[in-house]
Write an enzyme that holds these catalytic residues in place. Structure first.
Site, PDB file in Angstrom:
ATOM      1  N   VAL A 146     -12.722  14.479   7.460  1.00  0.00           N
ATOM      2  CA  VAL A 146     -13.626  14.333   8.608  1.00  0.00           C
ATOM      3  C   VAL A 146     -12.971  14.929   9.869  1.00  0.00           C
ATOM      4  CG1 VAL A 146     -14.764  12.639  10.105  1.00  0.00           C
ATOM      5  CG2 VAL A 146     -14.633  12.219   7.647  1.00  0.00           C
ATOM      6  N   ILE A 171       4.513  -2.145   6.364  1.00  0.00           N
ATOM      7  CA  ILE A 171       5.075  -1.845   7.689  1.00  0.00           C
ATOM      8  C   ILE A 171       4.267  -2.601   8.736  1.00  0.00           C
ATOM      9  CG2 ILE A 171       5.678  -0.004   9.308  1.00  0.00           C
ATOM     10  CD1 ILE A 171       6.205   1.771   7.084  1.00  0.00           C
ATOM     11  N   ARG A 184      -9.114  17.227  -0.372  1.00  0.00           N
ATOM     12  CA  ARG A 184     -10.411  17.708   0.125  1.00  0.00           C
ATOM     13  C   ARG A 184     -10.294  18.017   1.614  1.00  0.00           C
ATOM     14  NH1 ARG A 184     -11.306  13.099   3.228  1.00  0.00           N
ATOM     15  NH2 ARG A 184     -10.776  11.181   2.152  1.00  0.00           N
ATOM     16  N   GLY A 229     -10.023   2.405   2.779  1.00  0.00           N
ATOM     17  CA  GLY A 229      -9.407   1.225   3.382  1.00  0.00           C
ATOM     18  C   GLY A 229      -9.690  -0.061   2.624  1.00  0.00           C
ATOM     19  N   LYS A 261      -3.171   6.837  -6.933  1.00  0.00           N
ATOM     20  CA  LYS A 261      -2.197   6.773  -5.852  1.00  0.00           C
ATOM     21  C   LYS A 261      -0.796   6.411  -6.342  1.00  0.00           C
ATOM     22  CE  LYS A 261      -3.973   4.858  -2.023  1.00  0.00           C
ATOM     23  NZ  LYS A 261      -4.867   4.026  -1.166  1.00  0.00           N
ATOM     24  N   LYS A 272       6.159  -1.438   0.367  1.00  0.00           N
ATOM     25  CA  LYS A 272       6.676  -2.176   1.521  1.00  0.00           C
ATOM     26  C   LYS A 272       5.585  -2.181   2.588  1.00  0.00           C
ATOM     27  CE  LYS A 272       9.878  -3.986   4.134  1.00  0.00           C
ATOM     28  NZ  LYS A 272      10.314  -5.334   3.750  1.00  0.00           N
ATOM     29  N   GLU A 303      -0.432   8.627   0.714  1.00  0.00           N
ATOM     30  CA  GLU A 303      -1.366   9.191  -0.264  1.00  0.00           C
ATOM     31  C   GLU A 303      -1.762  10.598   0.131  1.00  0.00           C
ATOM     32  OE1 GLU A 303      -5.381   7.930  -0.691  1.00  0.00           O
ATOM     33  OE2 GLU A 303      -5.670   7.523   1.423  1.00  0.00           O
TER      34      GLU A 303
HETATM   35  P1  ADP Z   1      -7.221   4.324   1.668  1.00  0.00           P
HETATM   36  O1  ADP Z   1      -7.000   5.283   0.530  1.00  0.00           O
HETATM   37  O2  ADP Z   1      -8.059   3.147   1.290  1.00  0.00           O
HETATM   38  O3  ADP Z   1      -7.649   4.991   2.946  1.00  0.00           O
HETATM   39  P2  ADP Z   1      -4.421   4.293   2.551  1.00  0.00           P
HETATM   40  O4  ADP Z   1      -3.332   4.117   1.576  1.00  0.00           O
HETATM   41  O5  ADP Z   1      -4.673   5.680   3.050  1.00  0.00           O
HETATM   42  O6  ADP Z   1      -5.779   3.669   1.941  1.00  0.00           O
HETATM   43  O7  ADP Z   1      -4.208   3.358   3.812  1.00  0.00           O
HETATM   44  C1  ADP Z   1      -5.180   3.197   4.823  1.00  0.00           C
HETATM   45  C2  ADP Z   1      -4.607   2.436   6.010  1.00  0.00           C
HETATM   46  O8  ADP Z   1      -4.122   1.144   5.603  1.00  0.00           O
HETATM   47  C3  ADP Z   1      -3.413   3.096   6.673  1.00  0.00           C
HETATM   48  O9  ADP Z   1      -3.780   4.079   7.614  1.00  0.00           O
HETATM   49  C4  ADP Z   1      -2.756   1.881   7.352  1.00  0.00           C
HETATM   50  O10 ADP Z   1      -3.448   1.513   8.511  1.00  0.00           O
HETATM   51  C5  ADP Z   1      -2.945   0.790   6.314  1.00  0.00           C
HETATM   52  N1  ADP Z   1      -1.780   0.743   5.374  1.00  0.00           N
HETATM   53  C6  ADP Z   1      -1.695   1.332   4.168  1.00  0.00           C
HETATM   54  N2  ADP Z   1      -0.479   1.135   3.595  1.00  0.00           N
HETATM   55  C7  ADP Z   1       0.240   0.394   4.463  1.00  0.00           C
HETATM   56  C8  ADP Z   1       1.598  -0.139   4.457  1.00  0.00           C
HETATM   57  N3  ADP Z   1       2.428   0.056   3.431  1.00  0.00           N
HETATM   58  N4  ADP Z   1       1.994  -0.817   5.558  1.00  0.00           N
HETATM   59  C9  ADP Z   1       1.158  -1.025   6.609  1.00  0.00           C
HETATM   60  N5  ADP Z   1      -0.118  -0.567   6.659  1.00  0.00           N
HETATM   61  C10 ADP Z   1      -0.583   0.134   5.611  1.00  0.00           C
END
Ligand code: ADP
Length: 455
Positions: free
Chosen positions: A295, A203, A292, A165, A116, A201, A288
């Site tokens: 779901v 959010i 693939r 997650g 990532k 950062k 990210e």
């Molecule tokens: P994974 O690859 O484990 O699914 P992600 O990077 O896609 O992780 O993030 C999954 C979820 O985590 C996001 O949909 C959001 O809810 C939360 N999240 C990820 N990055 C941030 C961020 N920088 N600020 C706030 N929430 C975040």
């Protein structure tokens, strides 16, 4: 032309791939673990091979067993579905050297997107907006501190190889940094066999919005619009919809164009999803890319009329997107997907066991993707997704009305499911108004608690 495909997966996605193959006149091979002898993908495929014991490490993730199954059955291609080997670059590489057509991007592109921190850097260089964050992995606590100060608290520490997650830590101030940094590295190394972490950062009230793309093997990438996936529990999606109530045609076109250029530059092919967070000001930032099928792909299929799994197969067969897609991609109507998981709707603890009764919904505007049936046993070894209900309408209000009806006209007995939770979401005023962010489920649970204390 591909004549036969081995499906390296189980559950609803294995059936989804079988459906696409049948529509294309392609023969199918199912593989299954000893826990899945009675599974529907075994019944509906043209051929089926047991490849090992229940634990996925010994069956669905067993690369030599999967490749041998393809060789024994003369399958020229493998569809990995999602999860399991879908984003395993080493597996895609084994397919490449064994002369098996892997239905997905090239192994080097999967490897890039699987890291990532590197993916962030690559898409940023190609003009995609990313959240302020570290350039790549941060190695030491001192470096993390410096980066956090530059970005500004709160920040989030994420595992470079993360997924599902897991392995994310929010750091609200300098005092919390030391412990969080070491814990994050420790967790990353335990869960993903790679201790690399990076900073971003944080959010506070984000919406999760993602774009579906398709790329062919001739350098063309097309964006098929977005999905709204902010309704999550434990950073995992529970409900998705298309289009997003917060994205208008101008923003869709603008982000779509940036992605098409950026991804064709990295040589992206096949289906992929680019995930963004939207901040409080409505701006989108890349987090990210998933290399693939997702779901939640059916909501995009519903509003574009494009069969994404069929498109994946035709792309792997070398067809150009010009032959697969209509000249203009149009978004029509609205679609919502509810993930019906076999789990406790309050605690989200998995609920394995026998499904004593299973009566899925039907009727106008309702599509169901499932591999469950009455009498089927939900094995404890795999993920808890039991079914997906997809409701489509002329507009969002009609889609919600139809989803409510679908949830009411379905019966699942023997295991707990998320159906009651989805019914509550469908009746929630903020959901109806499109006013929500990723904290929605937590707030919904709090509302329920507050109501029961008052009552
Ligand atoms: P994974 O690859 O484990 O699914 P992600 O990077 O896609 O992780 O993030 C999954 C979820 O985590 C996001 O949909 C959001 O809810 C939360 N999240 C990820 N990055 C941030 C961020 N920088 N600020 C706030 N929430 C975040």
């Amino acid at each position: 032309m591909i004549q036969k495909i081995l499906i390296a997966n189980r559950g609803e996605i294995a059936l989804r791939v079988i459906a696409a193959c049948k529509d294309l006149g392609i023969r199918t091979v199912a593989i299954y673990s000893q826990a899945d002898r009675e599974a529907l993908h075994v019944r509906y495929a043209d051929e089926a091979l047991c490849i090992g014991p229940p634990r996925s490490a010994e069956s669905y993730l067993n690369v030599p067993a999967v490749i041998s199954a393809a060789e024994i059955t003369d399958a020229e291609a493998i569809h990995p579905g999602y999860g399991f080997l879908a984003e395993d670059a080493a597996f895609a590489e084994v397919c490449e050297v064994s002369g098996v057509n892997f239905i997905g991007p090239r192994s080097d592109v999967i490897r890039l997107m699987g890291d990532k921190a590197r993916a962030r850097k690559a898409v940023a260089a190609a003009g995609v907006p990313v959240l302020p964050g570290s350039e790549g992995p941060v190695e030491t606590e001192a470096e993390a501190r410096k980066e956090a100060e530059r970005i500004g608290y709160p920040v989030i520490i994420k595992a470079a190889a993360g997924g599902g997650g897991r392995g994310m830590r929010i750091v609200r101030n300098a005092r919390e940094l030391e412990q969080s940094f070491h814990q994050a590295r420790h967790e990353a190394s335990a869960s993903f066999q790679c201790a690399d972490v990076y900073l971003e950062k944080y959010i506070q009230r984000p919406r999760h919005i993602e774009f579906q793309v398709l790329g062919d093997q001739h350098g063309r990438v097309v964006s098929l619009g977005e999905r709204e996936c902010s309704i999550q529990r434990r950073h995992q999606k529970l409900l998705e919809e298309a289009p997003s109530p917060r994205v208008d045609a101008a923003m869709r076109a603008e982000i779509g164009k940036v992605l098409e250029t950026a991804l064709s530059r990295v040589g992206y092919s096949n289906a992929g999803t680019v995930e963004f967070l939207m901040d409080e000001d409505g701006k989108l930032y890349f987090i990210e890319m998933n290399a693939r099928i997702q779901v939640e792909h059916p909501v995009t299929e519903s509003v574009t009329g494009i069969d994404l799994v069929k498109a994946q197969i035709r792309i792997a067969d070398g067809e150009p997107l010009d032959a697969i897609l209509p000249e203009k991609i149009e978004i029509q109507g609205h679609a919502i997907e509810c993930r019906i998981n076999a789990e406790n709707p309050e605690t989200f603890a998995p609920s394995a066991g026998k499904v004593t009764k299973f009566l899925p919904p039907s009727g106008i505007g309702v599509r169901v993707e499932t591999a469950a049936y009455s009498g089927w046993f939900v094995p404890p070894y795999y993920d808890s997704l039991l079914a997906k209900f997809i409701a489509t309408g002329r507009d969002r209000t009609e889609a919600i009305t139809r989803m409510k009806r679908a949830l009411e006209m379905s019966v699942v007995e023997g295991v707990h499911t998320t159906i009651p939770l989805h019914s509550r979401i469908m009746s929630d005023e903020d959901f109806a108004l499109g006013n929500f962010d990723t904290r929605f489920i937590e707030q919904l649970q709090q509302k329920k608690k507050a109501a029961s204390t008052v009552g």
